[in-house]
Write a protein that holds these residues in place. Sequence first.
Motif, PDB file in Angstrom:
ATOM      1  N   GLY A 240      10.346 -23.997  -3.836  1.00  0.00           N
ATOM      2  CA  GLY A 240      10.780 -22.681  -5.357  1.00  0.00           C
ATOM      3  C   GLY A 240       9.916 -23.089  -6.241  1.00  0.00           C
ATOM      4  N   ASP A 241       9.761 -22.033  -7.284  1.00  0.00           N
ATOM      5  CA  ASP A 241       9.417 -21.949  -8.377  1.00  0.00           C
ATOM      6  C   ASP A 241      10.121 -23.767  -9.390  1.00  0.00           C
ATOM      7  OD1 ASP A 241       7.809 -19.835  -8.798  1.00  0.00           O
ATOM      8  OD2 ASP A 241       9.527 -18.796  -9.490  1.00  0.00           O
ATOM      9  N   ARG A 242       8.974 -24.528 -10.331  1.00  0.00           N
ATOM     10  CA  ARG A 242       9.291 -25.615 -10.338  1.00  0.00           C
ATOM     11  C   ARG A 242      11.372 -25.595 -11.357  1.00  0.00           C
ATOM     12  NH1 ARG A 242       6.646 -27.309 -15.814  1.00  0.00           N
ATOM     13  NH2 ARG A 242       7.217 -25.562 -16.600  1.00  0.00           N
ATOM     14  N   GLN A 243      11.316 -24.588 -12.061  1.00  0.00           N
ATOM     15  CA  GLN A 243      12.328 -24.025 -13.156  1.00  0.00           C
ATOM     16  C   GLN A 243      13.620 -23.650 -12.106  1.00  0.00           C
ATOM     17  OE1 GLN A 243      13.741 -23.308 -16.052  1.00  0.00           O
ATOM     18  NE2 GLN A 243      11.380 -23.169 -17.355  1.00  0.00           N
ATOM     19  N   ALA A 244      13.173 -23.351 -11.290  1.00  0.00           N
ATOM     20  CA  ALA A 244      14.599 -23.575  -9.900  1.00  0.00           C
ATOM     21  C   ALA A 244      15.009 -24.906  -9.057  1.00  0.00           C
ATOM     22  CB  ALA A 244      13.617 -22.134  -8.901  1.00  0.00           C
TER      23      ALA A 244
ATOM     24  N   ARG B  72      18.271 -25.911 -10.789  1.00  0.00           N
ATOM     25  CA  ARG B  72      19.464 -24.912  -9.232  1.00  0.00           C
ATOM     26  C   ARG B  72      18.662 -25.416  -8.198  1.00  0.00           C
ATOM     27  NH1 ARG B  72      17.979 -21.058 -12.421  1.00  0.00           N
ATOM     28  NH2 ARG B  72      16.397 -20.359 -11.197  1.00  0.00           N
ATOM     29  N   PRO B  73      18.235 -26.246  -7.769  1.00  0.00           N
ATOM     30  CA  PRO B  73      18.705 -27.468  -6.417  1.00  0.00           C
ATOM     31  C   PRO B  73      19.788 -26.991  -5.443  1.00  0.00           C
ATOM     32  CG  PRO B  73      19.234 -29.252  -8.263  1.00  0.00           C
ATOM     33  CD  PRO B  73      18.656 -28.575  -8.842  1.00  0.00           C
ATOM     34  N   ALA B  74      19.125 -26.571  -4.508  1.00  0.00           N
ATOM     35  CA  ALA B  74      20.013 -25.957  -3.472  1.00  0.00           C
ATOM     36  C   ALA B  74      20.457 -27.567  -2.452  1.00  0.00           C
ATOM     37  CB  ALA B  74      19.473 -24.562  -3.255  1.00  0.00           C
ATOM     38  N   HIS B  75      19.053 -28.010  -1.671  1.00  0.00           N
ATOM     39  CA  HIS B  75      19.581 -28.840  -0.372  1.00  0.00           C
ATOM     40  C   HIS B  75      20.259 -30.409  -0.587  1.00  0.00           C
ATOM     41  CE1 HIS B  75      17.944 -31.078   3.014  1.00  0.00           C
ATOM     42  NE2 HIS B  75      18.163 -30.177   2.878  1.00  0.00           N
ATOM     43  N   PRO B  76      20.727 -30.673  -0.525  1.00  0.00           N
ATOM     44  CA  PRO B  76      21.298 -31.413  -0.890  1.00  0.00           C
ATOM     45  C   PRO B  76      20.292 -32.914  -0.796  1.00  0.00           C
ATOM     46  CG  PRO B  76      22.698 -31.252   0.869  1.00  0.00           C
ATOM     47  CD  PRO B  76      21.548 -29.812   1.029  1.00  0.00           C
ATOM     48  N   TYR B  77      19.245 -32.744  -0.390  1.00  0.00           N
ATOM     49  CA  TYR B  77      18.099 -33.727  -0.514  1.00  0.00           C
ATOM     50  C   TYR B  77      17.589 -34.070  -1.774  1.00  0.00           C
ATOM     51  CZ  TYR B  77      13.679 -36.572   0.167  1.00  0.00           C
ATOM     52  OH  TYR B  77      13.348 -37.349  -0.109  1.00  0.00           O
ATOM     53  N   THR B  78      17.204 -32.649  -2.424  1.00  0.00           N
ATOM     54  CA  THR B  78      16.503 -32.477  -3.655  1.00  0.00           C
ATOM     55  C   THR B  78      17.859 -32.542  -4.600  1.00  0.00           C
ATOM     56  OG1 THR B  78      15.848 -30.153  -2.353  1.00  0.00           O
ATOM     57  CG2 THR B  78      15.288 -30.730  -4.813  1.00  0.00           C
ATOM     58  N   ILE B  79      18.506 -32.635  -4.321  1.00  0.00           N
ATOM     59  CA  ILE B  79      20.122 -33.336  -5.513  1.00  0.00           C
ATOM     60  C   ILE B  79      19.493 -34.583  -5.682  1.00  0.00           C
ATOM     61  CG2 ILE B  79      22.505 -33.249  -6.324  1.00  0.00           C
ATOM     62  CD1 ILE B  79      22.189 -30.710  -4.070  1.00  0.00           C
ATOM     63  N   MET B  80      19.903 -35.751  -3.990  1.00  0.00           N
ATOM     64  CA  MET B  80      19.869 -36.711  -4.303  1.00  0.00           C
ATOM     65  C   MET B  80      18.190 -36.820  -4.918  1.00  0.00           C
ATOM     66  SD  MET B  80      22.343 -37.920  -3.498  1.00  0.00           S
ATOM     67  CE  MET B  80      24.327 -37.393  -2.682  1.00  0.00           C
ATOM     68  N   LEU B  81      17.353 -35.962  -4.825  1.00  0.00           N
ATOM     69  CA  LEU B  81      16.070 -36.943  -5.223  1.00  0.00           C
ATOM     70  C   LEU B  81      16.030 -37.323  -6.405  1.00  0.00           C
ATOM     71  CD1 LEU B  81      13.111 -37.721  -3.614  1.00  0.00           C
ATOM     72  CD2 LEU B  81      12.610 -35.659  -3.654  1.00  0.00           C
ATOM     73  N   LEU B  82      16.099 -35.583  -7.335  1.00  0.00           N
ATOM     74  CA  LEU B  82      16.176 -35.911  -8.647  1.00  0.00           C
ATOM     75  C   LEU B  82      17.572 -36.662  -9.282  1.00  0.00           C
ATOM     76  CD1 LEU B  82      16.741 -31.514  -9.026  1.00  0.00           C
ATOM     77  CD2 LEU B  82      14.418 -33.456  -8.750  1.00  0.00           C
ATOM     78  N   ALA B  83      18.196 -36.561  -8.424  1.00  0.00           N
ATOM     79  CA  ALA B  83      19.240 -38.043  -9.499  1.00  0.00           C
ATOM     80  C   ALA B  83      18.154 -39.033  -9.352  1.00  0.00           C
ATOM     81  CB  ALA B  83      20.640 -38.117  -8.252  1.00  0.00           C
ATOM     82  N   ALA B  84      17.393 -39.556  -8.249  1.00  0.00           N
ATOM     83  CA  ALA B  84      17.507 -40.739  -8.471  1.00  0.00           C
ATOM     84  C   ALA B  84      16.287 -41.113  -9.341  1.00  0.00           C
ATOM     85  CB  ALA B  84      16.070 -41.479  -7.035  1.00  0.00           C
TER      86      ALA B  84
ATOM     87  N   ALA C  37      17.136 -17.470  -3.141  1.00  0.00           N
ATOM     88  CA  ALA C  37      16.754 -16.472  -4.484  1.00  0.00           C
ATOM     89  C   ALA C  37      15.599 -16.059  -4.054  1.00  0.00           C
ATOM     90  CB  ALA C  37      17.001 -17.142  -5.612  1.00  0.00           C
ATOM     91  N   PRO C  38      15.152 -14.763  -4.990  1.00  0.00           N
ATOM     92  CA  PRO C  38      13.338 -14.790  -4.882  1.00  0.00           C
ATOM     93  C   PRO C  38      12.687 -16.416  -4.866  1.00  0.00           C
ATOM     94  CG  PRO C  38      14.798 -13.284  -5.627  1.00  0.00           C
ATOM     95  CD  PRO C  38      15.919 -14.039  -5.684  1.00  0.00           C
ATOM     96  N   GLY C  39      12.105 -16.002  -4.163  1.00  0.00           N
ATOM     97  CA  GLY C  39      10.854 -17.276  -4.650  1.00  0.00           C
ATOM     98  C   GLY C  39      11.539 -18.114  -4.452  1.00  0.00           C
ATOM     99  N   HIS C  40      13.012 -18.435  -3.913  1.00  0.00           N
ATOM    100  CA  HIS C  40      13.311 -20.159  -3.614  1.00  0.00           C
ATOM    101  C   HIS C  40      14.140 -19.718  -2.675  1.00  0.00           C
ATOM    102  CE1 HIS C  40      16.270 -22.680  -5.959  1.00  0.00           C
ATOM    103  NE2 HIS C  40      15.833 -23.466  -5.103  1.00  0.00           N
ATOM    104  N   GLU C  41      13.161 -21.180  -1.571  1.00  0.00           N
ATOM    105  CA  GLU C  41      13.990 -21.666  -0.958  1.00  0.00           C
ATOM    106  C   GLU C  41      14.928 -22.620   0.011  1.00  0.00           C
ATOM    107  OE1 GLU C  41      10.169 -20.841   0.984  1.00  0.00           O
ATOM    108  OE2 GLU C  41      10.623 -18.776   2.396  1.00  0.00           O
ATOM    109  N   ALA C  42      15.297 -22.940   0.832  1.00  0.00           N
ATOM    110  CA  ALA C  42      16.219 -24.290   1.207  1.00  0.00           C
ATOM    111  C   ALA C  42      16.285 -24.504   2.832  1.00  0.00           C
ATOM    112  CB  ALA C  42      17.340 -24.695   0.888  1.00  0.00           C
ATOM    113  N   ARG C  43      16.033 -25.517   3.830  1.00  0.00           N
ATOM    114  CA  ARG C  43      16.364 -25.368   5.179  1.00  0.00           C
ATOM    115  C   ARG C  43      17.896 -26.499   5.050  1.00  0.00           C
ATOM    116  NH1 ARG C  43      13.704 -26.283   9.591  1.00  0.00           N
ATOM    117  NH2 ARG C  43      11.334 -25.699   8.403  1.00  0.00           N
ATOM    118  N   CYS C  44      19.030 -25.037   4.768  1.00  0.00           N
ATOM    119  CA  CYS C  44      20.282 -25.883   4.829  1.00  0.00           C
ATOM    120  C   CYS C  44      21.372 -24.914   5.274  1.00  0.00           C
ATOM    121  CB  CYS C  44      20.234 -26.528   3.313  1.00  0.00           C
ATOM    122  SG  CYS C  44      21.885 -26.924   3.137  1.00  0.00           S
ATOM    123  N   HIS C  45      22.448 -25.347   5.560  1.00  0.00           N
ATOM    124  CA  HIS C  45      23.357 -24.561   6.391  1.00  0.00           C
ATOM    125  C   HIS C  45      24.702 -24.406   5.659  1.00  0.00           C
ATOM    126  CE1 HIS C  45      21.828 -24.231  10.678  1.00  0.00           C
ATOM    127  NE2 HIS C  45      22.484 -25.322  10.523  1.00  0.00           N
TER     128      HIS C  45
END
Length: 324
Positions: free
Chosen positions: A239-243, A247-259, A311-319
């Motif tokens: 997704g766009d950098r801001q999004a 608003r990270p949506a995939h739990p892995y992204t959230i963890m990566l940002l937390a790290a 969201a427009p321009g924002h994709e995640a591989r997560c159920h």
Amino acid sequence: MNGPLVNVTDLRVEFPSLTGPDVAVISGLDLAIEPGQVVGLVGEAGAGKTVLARSIMQMVPEPGRVTKGRAELQGEDLLTMSERRLQRVRGARISMITANPRGELNPLLPVGEQIATMARVHLGQGRKESRETARAMLRKVQISDPDRRYAAYPHELSGGMAQRIVIAIALVCGPQVVIADDATSGLDVTVQAQILMLLRDLAREQNSSMLLITRDVGITAHVCDRIAVMHQGEIVEAGDRQAVFLRPAHPYTIMLLAAFSHNKRLRALWSHADADKAAPARGEQACSYVGRCPLAQARCRAEKPMLRMIAPGHEARCHFPVVR
Ligand SMILES: Nc1ncnc2c1ncn2[C@@H]1O[C@H](COP(=O)(O)OP(=O)(O)OP(=O)(O)O)[C@@H](O)[C@H]1O
């Protein structure tokens, strides 16, 4: 031009395994880069970032091979291109910068000549003109005393200066795309930032797109327009950098940002979630992150999620993306 400048679709890259069938280190991977766009590709060690970059260049490390998919540059598939045609494309329309500048430079040729050679081969310039082009390029990458440095050999330069030369070589033909794979990781932290900003500014000046590959999420926050997060050979969020940052949506992204957070509690959360023991092998019919995911449910073990729009321009591989 219609469509993205670079369009990777359904890419699969396999390596032989000593103990069983071939292993897919990249599978079902889609990635698009628009003209002039800087895309950050982030993910931890072993995610497959370098294999992806080298696949695009048709330089997959032996004994790996691309078994499926396309990697198009303006609609032309790089993966099936003849070696002859590729030689005209690499360096001229698409170029790559890696973490080891000295390994990329010819130790026996003055660095200025190495830049000039590119201008002769790909731009058809004569001896005098190509030397002028190389000197101008040395000034652009902010090498002091360019006339003297033109005649220097790689071993006479610092790591940062050698990387500036590699950047000059990569950009001298005004490529449409530059792939920077961990390009600053071997340098001092202060030099890293300078080189990255220089690379971004020069790419922007000549309207080159860039794929910036790094393990350091912080780097992408300053330089990229769009972020793609890679985990076990798949893009799990884009997704766009801001999004992605806000608003990270995939739990892995959230963890990566937390790290990469300054917040100690967030970092601790990451280290708890880092037990990878139950992770399924790549390509199995389950989410690749299920073994580490604090939000995993039964469906995540039974069915592999697709990359889908949240969201427009924002994709995640997560159920069960975290959508706010
Ligand atoms: N030459 C090789 N032989 C066998 N397997 C390989 C080879 N090169 C890469 N791989 C496999 O591909 C996977 C992805 O490696 P890759 O170098 O692309 O990761 P990366 O995301 O770039 O990591 P890093 O951030 O450490 O550079 C690795 O887990 C590794 O198992």
